[in-house]
Design a protein around this motif. Structure first.
Motif, PDB file in Angstrom:
ATOM      1  N   ALA A 166       0.944  -1.459   0.072  1.00 29.90           N
ATOM      2  CA  ALA A 166      -0.123   0.206   0.337  1.00 29.90           C
ATOM      3  C   ALA A 166       0.733   1.492  -0.304  1.00 29.90           C
ATOM      4  CB  ALA A 166      -1.031   0.156   1.134  1.00 29.90           C
ATOM      5  N   ILE A 167       2.018   1.278   1.358  1.00 30.49           N
ATOM      6  CA  ILE A 167       2.974   2.209   0.902  1.00 30.49           C
ATOM      7  C   ILE A 167       4.026   2.243  -0.291  1.00 30.49           C
ATOM      8  CG2 ILE A 167       5.598   3.384   1.807  1.00 30.49           C
ATOM      9  CD1 ILE A 167       4.768   2.221   4.861  1.00 30.49           C
ATOM     10  N   LEU A 168       3.858   1.514  -1.185  1.00 34.27           N
ATOM     11  CA  LEU A 168       4.489   1.705  -2.604  1.00 34.27           C
ATOM     12  C   LEU A 168       3.869   1.915  -3.741  1.00 34.27           C
ATOM     13  CD1 LEU A 168       6.731  -1.596  -2.384  1.00 34.27           C
ATOM     14  CD2 LEU A 168       7.386   0.338  -1.859  1.00 34.27           C
ATOM     15  N   LEU A 169       2.496   1.594  -3.560  1.00 28.83           N
ATOM     16  CA  LEU A 169       1.739   2.236  -4.232  1.00 28.83           C
ATOM     17  C   LEU A 169       0.811   4.047  -4.514  1.00 28.83           C
ATOM     18  CD1 LEU A 169      -0.563   0.796  -6.432  1.00 28.83           C
ATOM     19  CD2 LEU A 169      -2.343   0.415  -4.969  1.00 28.83           C
ATOM     20  N   PHE A 170       0.878   4.391  -3.219  1.00 30.04           N
ATOM     21  CA  PHE A 170       0.698   5.944  -2.456  1.00 30.04           C
ATOM     22  C   PHE A 170       2.145   6.577  -3.555  1.00 30.04           C
ATOM     23  CE2 PHE A 170       1.141   9.633  -0.969  1.00 30.04           C
ATOM     24  CZ  PHE A 170      -0.957   9.643  -1.027  1.00 30.04           C
TER      25      PHE A 170
END
Length: 585
Positions: A166-170
């Motif tokens: 999720a962090i990488l996606l944001f």
């Protein structure tokens, strides 16, 4: 005419293909990340490495890259395809389903890290524009490295894996406004205040992206339908490349970056049913061109600068890891991970990312960053990426140590669950898990269930179901549920990697406990059996047997004979998966 003149970049292409076909697979067998391999090769064979000695050793002129610009064009294509593949992963539906982690956890991580790093850069005398750019870009982590590490460790299905994704996606999403900002700041340098330029950049970027997205959705899907109906793979490939480069060109003509357009093209196609076929079609191009991109990045890193700054560069790398790591630890803990897993995530995501090379290069081209500070930060990011696998391994060990120290082995169970003894632990409480729990309750068998869907946990606990939130592979949780007194563990999780990870974790903790696992198919069943499951039930096998039974009875086969045939077939197919010695409680 000279061959090299009639065929530009012939030597560079041959050398790159030789490295991709021989050296990089060798590094893969040594379990070295391909991204790090290309970076290292570019640094060693680039103009600041062995190529600088080509005058003394003429053979080196054929074995090195003397000029980074010789591969810059193809490297830029690599960036475009990287952004396109990221767009394919970011469908609107997927973003919405993970909105709490993506926009909550990911948004806070980028905002806090950017503020901390940007403030530090400003305190060292950098301009506001340069500080903002450095702060945001250094808040990003390496998607390529972190994702590969999670896949290798089979942790994509764990809470830490989902949080990291999720962090990488944001972060990937945050690249869009950053690229827009740099493009417009560079084009309008000195023409207004920073706040005014920022506002106009965001407005222009949003309008352009919305227009292309809305128009693209109406045009691209019918085109792909028409091409798919013709059943011609070559035209499908051509349309995929045309979409990627065409939308990228439109954003470039609008004054934005081509990388932004490629990401938008991927996002548009991700909303169609052709997404997976496009991924397969584009994968070979993306892999090779991404290799060129990272190799060209390595060529631009002057290793002599590392020797010239033997103190500041290592300190900067450690500072970046510590600052981002500390922020990540606090946020991951706040979003439900244990202290140990939060510490592991902080070190896993603490490095700089590949987008730094794109963004800093673009900022250097527009004169928004000084050449000296830009080169220094590229080296810091490159060194942090080179250290990432080792740091991540240390983080995993540190996380395990912290969790062992903080969670006592005889921790008391949840008061709502009562005394646990002779019970069954159900890992995963979806449709299958709920059916198992209901039947156990009807037979008077005590059970407790584990589920990582917080909404489902809240609903079921209101109904009086003994259900807790968490990850079944974490030792501290299953200890708390008194796994040492349990009769068996039943795994019903939908995510295949999570199920395998949970089986390994439980088996390490309780070598003699009976583990019954649900499998997607027979291949998944074999992997679960190898991971340590006592009994595995493949879904496809059972549904196929039931259908066959109904067919046989409809054809007049007596029910007893049909049942016997099905039992024989079941025994034949899962003989390799049956319990081969684990004691029955």
């Amino acid at each position: 005419m000279d061959t090299h003149d009639s065929f530009p970049f012939l030597k560079e292409i041959i050398l790159f293909l030789a490295l991709s076909g021989v050296l990089i697979p060798l590094l893969g067998r040594l379990r070295i990340n391909p991204v790090l391999g290309f970076l290292s090769v570019g640094a060693v064979l680039g103009p600041y490495g062995l190529a600088s000695h080509a005058d003394a050793w003429p053979l080196l002129s054929w074995l090195t890259f003397a000029r980074p610009e010789d591969v810059e064009f193809l490297a830029e294509l690599g960036v475009i395809f990287l952004m396109f593949m990221i767009g394919l992963e970011m469908s609107v539906e997927r973003l919405w389903s993970m909105r709490r982690l993506v926009f909550g956890l990911g948004g806070l991580q980028v905002a806090l890290s950017a503020a901390a790093v940007g403030g530090l850069a400003w305190s060292f005398g950098n301009a506001v524009e340069a500080s903002v750019i450095l702060g945001v870009v250094l808040a990003f982590s390496s998607t390529a490295i972190v994702m590969q590490l999670l896949i290798q460790r089979r942790e994509m299905g764990t809470p830490l894996g989902q949080a990291a994704f999720a962090i990488l996606l944001f972060q990937d999403l945050a690249v869009v406004p950053l690229l827009v900002l740099i493009s417009i700041l560079g084009a309008a340098a000195g023409e207004g205040s920073f706040a005014l330029l920022l506002g106009s950049a965001l407005l222009k970027g949003v309008l352009t992206v919305l227009a292309l997205y809305l128009i693209g959705r109406r045009v691209i899907r019918p085109l792909f339908h028409q091409i798919a109906a013709s059943r011609q793979p070559d035209t499908f490939t051509a349309l995929t490349l045309l979409t990627t480069l065409g939308v990228a060109t439109l954003t470039w003509m609008a004054g934005l970056s081509m990388a932004l357009g490629a990401l938008l093209a991927g996002l548009i196609i991700a909303e169609t049913e052709f997404r997976h076929e496009v991924e397969i079609t584009i994968e070979p191009f993306k892999g090779l061109l991404m290799g060129l991109f990272f190799m060209s990045v390595g060529m631009g890193i002057d290793l002599r600068a590392l020797l010239a700054e033997p103190l500041w560069i290592p300190l900067s790398v450690l500072g970046l890891l510590a600052l981002k790591g500390l922020i990540l630890v606090v946020l991951l803990r706040r979003f439900g991970l244990s202290w140990g897993r939060a510490a592991e995530g902080g070190l896993l995501l603490g490095q700089g990312g590949e987008f730094a090379f794109i963004v800093i290069g673009l900022a250097l081209g527009f004169g928004l960053l000084g050449r000296e500070i830009g080169q220094f930060m590229l080296i810091v990011v490159g060194v942090s990426m080179l250290c990432a696998p080792l740091v991540a391994r240390f983080g995993q060990s540190l996380g395990n140590l912290i969790d062992r120290r903080l969670v006592p082995p005889e921790a008391a169970p949840d008061a709502e669950l009562g005394a646990l003894h002779g019970h069954v632990i159900i890992a995963g409480f979806g449709r299958v898990g709920q059916m198992v729990g209901q039947m156990l309750a009807e037979q008077g068998v005590p059970f407790v269930a584990i589920e990582n869907d917080a909404k489902l946990v809240a609903q079921q606990r209101k109904a009086g179901v003994p259900l807790v939130f968490g990850d079944a592979s974490r030792p501290e949780l299953v200890r708390k549920l008194r796994i040492d007194r349990a009769q068996a563990v039943v795994l019903t999780m939908d995510h295949t990697a999570a199920a395998e990870h949970a089986v390994r974790g439980i088996r390490r903790l309780m070598p003699m406990l009976r583990i019954i696992a649900r499998a997607r198919d027979e291949r998944h069943a074999l992997r679960l059996r190898e991971a340590g499951a006592s009994v595995v039930v493949p879904e496809t096998l059972e549904s196929g047997l039931q259908l066959t039974g109904w067919v046989l009875e409809s054809l007049g086969v007596p029910p007893e004979a049909s049942l016997r045939l099905l039992e024989q077939e079941r025994e034949r197919r899962i003989v390799a998966l049956r319990d081969d010695g684990a004691p029955t409680p």
